[in-house]
Scaffold this active site. Structure first.
Site, PDB file in Angstrom:
ATOM      1  N   ARG A   1     -60.251  22.399-119.806  1.00 18.45           N
ATOM      2  CA  ARG A   1     -59.194  22.309-118.813  1.00 18.45           C
ATOM      3  C   ARG A   1     -58.327  21.066-118.964  1.00 18.45           C
ATOM      4  O   ARG A   1     -57.309  20.951-118.281  1.00 18.45           O
ATOM      5  CB  ARG A   1     -59.788  22.345-117.394  1.00 18.45           C
ATOM      6  CG  ARG A   1     -60.449  23.677-117.049  1.00 18.45           C
ATOM      7  CD  ARG A   1     -60.917  23.716-115.598  1.00 18.45           C
ATOM      8  NE  ARG A   1     -61.565  24.998-115.312  1.00 18.45           N
ATOM      9  CZ  ARG A   1     -62.854  25.244-115.495  1.00 18.45           C
ATOM     10  NH1 ARG A   1     -63.642  24.267-115.969  1.00 18.45           N
ATOM     11  NH2 ARG A   1     -63.374  26.427-115.223  1.00 18.45           N
TER      12      ARG A   1
ATOM     13  N   ASP B   1     -63.839   9.744-143.527  1.00 19.48           N
ATOM     14  CA  ASP B   1     -64.960   9.180-144.270  1.00 19.48           C
ATOM     15  C   ASP B   1     -66.254   9.961-144.080  1.00 19.48           C
ATOM     16  O   ASP B   1     -67.305   9.565-144.581  1.00 19.48           O
ATOM     17  CB  ASP B   1     -65.182   7.717-143.877  1.00 19.48           C
ATOM     18  CG  ASP B   1     -65.498   7.531-142.392  1.00 19.48           C
ATOM     19  OD1 ASP B   1     -65.484   8.530-141.643  1.00 19.48           O
ATOM     20  OD2 ASP B   1     -65.747   6.382-141.980  1.00 19.48           O
ATOM     21  N   GLY B   2     -66.208  11.082-143.321  1.00 22.15           N
ATOM     22  CA  GLY B   2     -67.416  11.846-143.060  1.00 22.15           C
ATOM     23  C   GLY B   2     -68.290  11.245-141.985  1.00 22.15           C
ATOM     24  O   GLY B   2     -69.369  11.787-141.694  1.00 22.15           O
TER      25      GLY B   2
ATOM     26  N   ASP C   1     -58.519   2.278-141.760  1.00 26.40           N
ATOM     27  CA  ASP C   1     -59.101   1.394-140.731  1.00 26.40           C
ATOM     28  C   ASP C   1     -60.062   0.415-141.402  1.00 26.40           C
ATOM     29  O   ASP C   1     -61.100   0.039-140.840  1.00 26.40           O
ATOM     30  CB  ASP C   1     -59.798   2.200-139.645  1.00 26.40           C
ATOM     31  CG  ASP C   1     -59.956   1.430-138.337  1.00 26.40           C
ATOM     32  OD1 ASP C   1     -59.302   0.384-138.176  1.00 26.40           O
ATOM     33  OD2 ASP C   1     -60.751   1.859-137.480  1.00 26.40           O
TER      34      ASP C   1
END
Length: 390
Positions: free
Chosen positions: A229, A250-251, A277
């Site tokens: 919702r 990166d998994g 990052d």
């Protein structure tokens, strides 16, 4: 005398299409042309790549550190240069060095460092990404909650002033700490505004998109999730076409099935873009480092605080490219766009980055068919590979 050469013997991806049996001609640091090999003038010095492929250099809009250095700990031009140099062997030819939430004094020093790096023309330095301090404590992630605060008039003025000193300035903010009028003022001044580290819902994200916010920081991480919702900020990033969205592939940060769903559902013209990052660990064998006085541990491909909170990523761009191509199963052409063209578009730099065309930057990555990097050029100068400049 002009610095002119041609790269031959490799497939060429220009950001849109592939070229077989063509040469990439570079002149004075810019792409001059992509020519059929047989049509190349005889007076151009040719370098035979011996196979593989040439693609536009990767553009990373979220890089916290590299080469053992974090901008937070060493906010100076030398650190910016170290970070850029650390990422070049992994195919990143243009990046936004990122400052994680810190004090006003450190932020000001980082801006001054960016200004100096710009004047020194540090190879690979594109500008700054100020991630915080105007975030939501509820979605702080690894950011120090003691440093998170609402944006005030002085902060807005400082960001606008910083933009005048830098080629590109991106800032991540949360609607909880910044109102839409400030976002409009920032974007009108040329600051790119990204939403992130926020618990805001879809309707609020829509309001901020209308105010000029155009990016969402590290999709699915440190934000409200998609619910039945309430689509949350994650849903807004996918459904609202104005948003580009960074993705840490990166998994670890995002499940592969979730990545596939997001790629299938993303509304344009905004795209999902690869970001690392990355932290100080890139290009090093270090096992731990500090951020805002807290130790971050490197283990099994991830970076975490002592309580297990993810703190950035131990990721480089070519690894992200391989992951999305091999694990997610996305066509290589589209993955390369996610690593170069789309991030360039997200920060208004696609006229010169992310593609090969007459007059674009000669930022080039040479890849083997197995996606290993053999050489990298920034502005026509080889910075990685045999005979690279020091």
């Amino acid at each position: 005398m002009s610095d002119r050469f041609a790269l031959t013997g490799a497939r060429i991806f220009d950001g849109d299409d592939w070229h077989e049996d063509h040469a990439l001609v570079v002149r004075d640091g810019l792409v001059e042309a992509i020519l059929p090999t047989g049509a190349m003038p005889s007076d151009i010095g040719a370098v035979d790549m011996g196979g593989g492929m040439l693609a536009p250099g990767f553009v990373d809009i979220q890089v916290n550190g590299g080469g053992g250095v974090m901008l937070n700990d060493h906010p100076d031009a030398a650190s910016i240069e170290t970070i850029c140099r650390a990422h070049a062997p992994f195919g990143t030819t243009a990046l936004l060095v990122t400052l994680i939430t810190d004090t006003p004094e450190i932020t000001a020093a980082a801006v001054a460092a960016g200004e100096e790096a710009t004047s020194r023309r540090v190879p690979g330095f594109l500008g700054l990404h100020l991630e915080g301090p105007h975030l939501s404590i509820a979605r702080k992630g690894a950011h120090d909650p003691a440093l998170i605060r609402p944006m005030l008039d002085a902060d807005q003025a400082a960001l606008i002033a910083a933009r005048q000193k830098l080629p590109v300035l991106l800032t991540t903010v949360a609607p909880e700490s910044v109102d839409p009028q400030r976002v409009s003022a920032l974007t009108e001044a040329g600051v790119i505004v990204s939403l992130g580290h926020s618990d805001s819902g879809y309707a609020v994200a829509t309001t901020f998109a209308a105010a000029g916010a155009s990016v969402v920081t590290h999709l699915f991480n440190a934000m409200s999730q998609i619910g039945n919702r309430e689509p949350g900020l994650a849903g807004a990033a996918i459904d609202i076409g104005a948003f580009f969205a960074g993705l840490i592939a990166d998994g670890i940060h995002v499940d592969p099935a979730t990545i596939r769903i997001a790629l299938s559902a993303k509304q344009g013209p905004g795209k999902i873009v690869l970001v690392t990052d990355a932290m100080a660990t890139i290009g090093t064998d270090m096992t731990a480092f500090t951020l805002n006085g807290r130790t971050i541990y490197r283990k099994e491909g991830s970076l975490r605080l002592a309580d297990g909170t993810l703190a950035g990523a131990d990721l480089d761009m070519i690894s992200a490219v391989r992951y999305v191509h091999r694990v997610i199963g996305l066509d290589l052409s589209e993955v390369l766009r996610m690593a170069s063209l789309y991030p360039a578009q997200a920060i208004g730099q696609s006229h010169r980055l992310g593609r090969f065309a007459n007059g674009t930057a000669a930022d080039i990555v040479a890849l083997s068919d197995g996606l290993d990097i053999s050489s990298v050029w920034i502005g026509g100068k080889k910075v990685f590979g045999v005979n690279a400049s020091s």
